[in-house]
Write a protein that holds these residues in place. Structure first.
Motif, PDB file in Angstrom:
ATOM      1  N   ARG A 126      36.913  50.814  38.403  1.00 34.46           N
ATOM      2  CA  ARG A 126      35.815  50.327  39.545  1.00 34.46           C
ATOM      3  C   ARG A 126      35.147  49.077  39.505  1.00 34.46           C
ATOM      4  NH1 ARG A 126      33.558  54.686  42.593  1.00 34.46           N
ATOM      5  NH2 ARG A 126      31.851  53.548  42.833  1.00 34.46           N
ATOM      6  N   ARG A 127      35.155  48.354  38.132  1.00 33.76           N
ATOM      7  CA  ARG A 127      34.656  47.176  38.029  1.00 33.76           C
ATOM      8  C   ARG A 127      35.544  46.146  38.733  1.00 33.76           C
ATOM      9  NH1 ARG A 127      32.747  45.788  32.263  1.00 33.76           N
ATOM     10  NH2 ARG A 127      34.946  46.342  31.709  1.00 33.76           N
ATOM     11  N   PHE A 128      36.669  46.351  38.754  1.00 38.38           N
ATOM     12  CA  PHE A 128      37.688  45.622  39.299  1.00 38.38           C
ATOM     13  C   PHE A 128      37.705  45.277  40.805  1.00 38.38           C
ATOM     14  CE2 PHE A 128      39.529  46.451  35.193  1.00 38.38           C
ATOM     15  CZ  PHE A 128      40.123  45.576  34.896  1.00 38.38           C
ATOM     16  N   ILE A 129      37.035  46.441  41.550  1.00 38.84           N
ATOM     17  CA  ILE A 129      36.903  46.405  42.917  1.00 38.84           C
ATOM     18  C   ILE A 129      35.809  45.351  43.507  1.00 38.84           C
ATOM     19  CG2 ILE A 129      36.616  47.702  45.016  1.00 38.84           C
ATOM     20  CD1 ILE A 129      37.331  50.320  43.125  1.00 38.84           C
ATOM     21  N   GLY A 130      36.190  44.415  44.402  1.00 39.90           N
ATOM     22  CA  GLY A 130      35.365  43.381  45.000  1.00 39.90           C
ATOM     23  C   GLY A 130      35.584  42.149  44.543  1.00 39.90           C
ATOM     24  N   PRO A 131      35.518  41.740  42.987  1.00 44.87           N
ATOM     25  CA  PRO A 131      35.661  40.384  42.719  1.00 44.87           C
ATOM     26  C   PRO A 131      37.057  39.681  43.366  1.00 44.87           C
ATOM     27  CG  PRO A 131      34.519  41.712  40.763  1.00 44.87           C
ATOM     28  CD  PRO A 131      35.201  42.685  42.029  1.00 44.87           C
ATOM     29  N   PRO A 132      36.883  38.301  43.268  1.00 41.74           N
ATOM     30  CA  PRO A 132      38.396  37.690  43.218  1.00 41.74           C
ATOM     31  C   PRO A 132      39.223  38.265  42.217  1.00 41.74           C
ATOM     32  CG  PRO A 132      36.904  36.193  43.757  1.00 41.74           C
ATOM     33  CD  PRO A 132      35.967  37.195  43.404  1.00 41.74           C
ATOM     34  N   LEU A 133      40.641  38.618  42.553  1.00 38.42           N
ATOM     35  CA  LEU A 133      41.479  39.263  41.362  1.00 38.42           C
ATOM     36  C   LEU A 133      41.626  38.664  40.167  1.00 38.42           C
ATOM     37  CD1 LEU A 133      44.351  40.368  43.980  1.00 38.42           C
ATOM     38  CD2 LEU A 133      42.801  41.706  42.618  1.00 38.42           C
ATOM     39  N   ARG A 134      41.958  37.402  40.142  1.00 34.32           N
ATOM     40  CA  ARG A 134      42.223  36.706  38.993  1.00 34.32           C
ATOM     41  C   ARG A 134      40.815  36.754  37.964  1.00 34.32           C
ATOM     42  NH1 ARG A 134      45.555  35.154  42.563  1.00 34.32           N
ATOM     43  NH2 ARG A 134      47.681  34.482  42.119  1.00 34.32           N
ATOM     44  N   GLN A 135      39.858  36.453  38.680  1.00 33.87           N
ATOM     45  CA  GLN A 135      38.473  36.375  37.974  1.00 33.87           C
ATOM     46  C   GLN A 135      38.184  37.842  37.476  1.00 33.87           C
ATOM     47  OE1 GLN A 135      35.215  35.540  40.377  1.00 33.87           O
ATOM     48  NE2 GLN A 135      33.715  36.727  39.337  1.00 33.87           N
ATOM     49  N   ALA A 136      38.688  38.778  38.130  1.00 32.74           N
ATOM     50  CA  ALA A 136      38.544  40.392  37.424  1.00 32.74           C
ATOM     51  C   ALA A 136      39.488  40.482  36.484  1.00 32.74           C
ATOM     52  CB  ALA A 136      38.346  41.505  38.481  1.00 32.74           C
ATOM     53  N   PHE A 137      40.466  40.170  36.624  1.00 34.44           N
ATOM     54  CA  PHE A 137      41.405  40.354  35.338  1.00 34.44           C
ATOM     55  C   PHE A 137      40.960  39.568  34.266  1.00 34.44           C
ATOM     56  CE2 PHE A 137      44.381  41.683  38.846  1.00 34.44           C
ATOM     57  CZ  PHE A 137      44.654  42.985  38.407  1.00 34.44           C
ATOM     58  N   ARG A 138      40.757  38.458  34.329  1.00 37.07           N
ATOM     59  CA  ARG A 138      40.328  37.663  33.246  1.00 37.07           C
ATOM     60  C   ARG A 138      39.017  38.058  32.690  1.00 37.07           C
ATOM     61  NH1 ARG A 138      41.275  33.331  36.666  1.00 37.07           N
ATOM     62  NH2 ARG A 138      39.041  32.968  37.090  1.00 37.07           N
ATOM     63  N   GLU A 139      37.839  38.685  33.294  1.00 39.28           N
ATOM     64  CA  GLU A 139      36.536  38.898  32.846  1.00 39.28           C
ATOM     65  C   GLU A 139      36.665  40.333  32.279  1.00 39.28           C
ATOM     66  OE1 GLU A 139      33.433  38.419  35.398  1.00 39.28           O
ATOM     67  OE2 GLU A 139      33.634  36.334  35.696  1.00 39.28           O
ATOM     68  N   TYR A 140      37.371  41.454  33.061  1.00 43.87           N
ATOM     69  CA  TYR A 140      37.434  42.486  32.612  1.00 43.87           C
ATOM     70  C   TYR A 140      38.417  43.287  31.917  1.00 43.87           C
ATOM     71  CZ  TYR A 140      33.792  42.651  36.429  1.00 43.87           C
ATOM     72  OH  TYR A 140      32.443  42.220  37.243  1.00 43.87           O
ATOM     73  N   ALA A 141      39.628  42.630  31.722  1.00 41.69           N
ATOM     74  CA  ALA A 141      40.795  42.880  31.056  1.00 41.69           C
ATOM     75  C   ALA A 141      41.045  41.998  30.033  1.00 41.69           C
ATOM     76  CB  ALA A 141      41.804  43.118  31.873  1.00 41.69           C
ATOM     77  N   SER A 142      40.296  40.555  29.911  1.00 41.39           N
ATOM     78  CA  SER A 142      40.685  39.916  28.829  1.00 41.39           C
ATOM     79  C   SER A 142      42.045  39.023  29.105  1.00 41.39           C
ATOM     80  CB  SER A 142      40.248  40.405  27.434  1.00 41.39           C
ATOM     81  OG  SER A 142      38.944  40.834  27.441  1.00 41.39           O
ATOM     82  N   LEU A 143      42.601  38.950  30.167  1.00 39.88           N
ATOM     83  CA  LEU A 143      43.755  38.406  30.359  1.00 39.88           C
ATOM     84  C   LEU A 143      43.656  37.082  30.439  1.00 39.88           C
ATOM     85  CD1 LEU A 143      45.404  40.445  33.129  1.00 39.88           C
ATOM     86  CD2 LEU A 143      45.258  40.956  30.722  1.00 39.88           C
ATOM     87  N   THR A 144      44.893  36.313  29.824  1.00 38.07           N
ATOM     88  CA  THR A 144      44.886  34.682  29.965  1.00 38.07           C
ATOM     89  C   THR A 144      45.215  34.342  31.351  1.00 38.07           C
ATOM     90  OG1 THR A 144      47.159  34.785  29.617  1.00 38.07           O
ATOM     91  CG2 THR A 144      46.049  34.817  27.627  1.00 38.07           C
TER      92      THR A 144
END
Length: 517
Positions: A42-60
């Protein structure tokens, strides 16, 4: 005083949890990661996509780009179709537009997706502007999108009249950063604490409370327990109480009417010198043989005349509670001549079709055998009396009760289909006849659809009027007096006309209202 209201989309107007969560899971899978914890997803819902993937999934950066592309690919083909409007959103938007507000939708998803979602949910027509991202844009801050909306609407120099309603902390921060009001939707994906800590001036616990806050321009609302969860028992009572009031009024008037009739008859027996010791049985027999149809018609009409203002008072009280605005019949939304005529013809066509099918099949004989006194009584009523009680008073009363009160109350707690089903089921049950109850259930669902599509209780009333009008028209035709061959011909012509009228009116209504509420 707020005059322009900007809404976040997901979590504020639209519950798209399942579709977005599936899209997130698919995106994470594309870069070799899995996530099943709903709280994390649910944390991924709302923020800009790339920002959410970097912050919540620790993606490069490179992984976030790939994940965002996979998300959009899945969402565009599957995820975006798994969404529903929160209960009472349509009523809120309608009340705000009626109050003269300018409305905008501001979302971090692509503009085309936002427009398509609002169109599919029949909400797009409420908005003066819909602002989202272009397909080639990445990580656009919500504040920049708000500024774009202010520019399009010409509100850059009137920011004190603008408010943004959203469900996450970055919505509140963006609104405060843009110098406009901020209202939190705690029923969405963020908590009340999160919204208050990030600058929300007010927090709503449900859509009804959000509507009240926005209509009152952010002024303090007498909250009581408005933001608290509504228990099943409270929901049940909200649906049951109007029915009990109606039954109470009907039974009291029937009891009073029967007592008055009995007193009058006893007086007649006494004045004629007859023995009144056995008057009760004689009066009852006389009533069954002659006067019961007329008496029931009169008492039913009186019951409707008493119940109509009571139900309208409940409807007005509900409107004030839901929107903060008073209403009257003159202020209620009108269906327009096209919807009015279409609903009228649709009701008459469906009534013709159903009643003719019942009459020419064993169902009609079975219904008569089950309750011959009732049908003999109905056939003995004068057409003018049936018209007043059945075609005029009954549609007004029953639509106020079952659609304007019960259906609308159900829409606070659940989706359209469930609310339509429950209100139609109750409408069928109170007819106390299996076949008639099934027919009432079917038209109850249709009348809920008409009310939902047009936002006008007059539309369902006109359909109901058209449906009940058949009983008067068929009495005036005197089919039973025609020769048998002419009867069959007339029945076939009436049935064909009913089917064609139903199909044509339903088709043109849905075509005209496919993008309307």
């Amino acid at each position: 005083m707020w005059r322009t209201i900007l809404f976040d989309l997901d979590g504020t107007l639209v519950d798209s949890t399942e579709g977005m969560v599936r899209s997130v899971q698919n995106a994470l899978y594309s870069v070799g990661k899995t996530e099943t914890d709903m709280r994390n997803l649910r944390r991924f819902i709302g923020p800009p996509l790339r920002q959410a993937f970097r912050e919540y999934a620790s993606l490069t950066e490179e992984e976030a780009d790939r994940a965002a592309e996979a998300y959009r690919a899945f969402y565009n083909t599957q995820g975006m179709y798994i969404a529903s409007a929160y209960p009472m959103v349509r009523e809120m938007l309608y009340a705000l537009k009626r109050a003269g507000m300018t409305l905008g939708a501001v979302t971090s998803k692509e503009t085309a997706q936002a427009v398509r979602t609002l169109q599919d949910l029949q909400l797009a027509q409420f908005f003066d502007v819909i602002i989202g991202c272009r397909p080639d844009e990445t990580d656009v801050p919500k504040g920049a999108l708000i500024e774009q909306a202010l520019t399009v609407l010409g509100r850059q120099n009137a920011r004190e009249e603008v408010v943004f309603a959203g469900d996450r902390f970055y919505d509140m921060q963006a609104a405060r950063g843009a110098g406009i009001g901020a209202v939190g939707a705690a029923y969405g994906y963020g908590s009340a604490e999160e919204l208050i800590d990030s600058g929300a001036g007010c927090v709503a616990g449900n859509v009804t409370e959000l509507a009240r806050i926005l209509l009152r321009g952010g002024q303090p609302v007498r909250r009581g327990n408005a933001g608290a969860p509504v228990t099943f028992g409270q929901k049940f009572l909200q649906i049951l109480i109007p029915l009990l009031i109606w039954f109470g009024i009907t039974n009291i008037i029937s009891a009073i009417g029967g007592a008055v009739y009995g007193v009058i008859k006893v007086g007649e027996y006494a004045s004629s010198g007859q023995d009144i010791s056995n008057a009760g049985q004689a009066i009852l027999q006389e009533l069954m043989n002659s006067d019961i149809a007329a008496l029931n018609m009169i008492l039913s009409g009186i019951g409707s005349l008493v119940s109509i203002p009571v139900m309208f008072a409940i409807f007005k009280k509900d409107t004030l509670r839901m929107t903060g605005k008073k209403t009257s019949l003159r202020a209620e939304k009108k269906p327009g001549w096209f919807n009015a005529l279409t609903a009228l013809f649709m009701g008459f066509g469906i009534s013709v079709t159903i009643n003719i099918i019942i009459a020419v099949t064993p169902i009609g004989e079975w219904m008569y055998e089950m309750n011959p006194d009732r049908y003999d009584m109905l056939s003995s009523l004068p057409p003018w009396g049936m018209f007043i009680v059945t075609c005029l008073l009954a549609p007004i009363l029953e639509e106020l009760l079952f659609r304007a009160v019960i259906f609308r109350r159900m829409r606070q707690f659940t989706g359209y289909m469930t609310a339509a089903f429950v209100s139609a089921l109750l409408f069928g049950i109170v007819h106390f006849d299996v076949v008639t109850g099934i027919a009432a259930f079917i038209i109850g669902v249709i009348m809920a659809m008409l009310y939902e599509y047009t936002g006008s209780i007059f539309t369902s009333m006109l359909f109901h009027f058209g449906f009940n009008l058949y009983s008067v028209v068929i009495e005036l035709l005197h089919l039973e007096e025609m020769p048998e061959q002419q009867q069959y011909t007339a029945i076939l012509i009436i049935l064909a006309a009913g089917v064609l009228m139903t199909a044509a009116s339903l088709f043109v209504f849905l075509k005209k209202n496919r993008n309307q509420a």
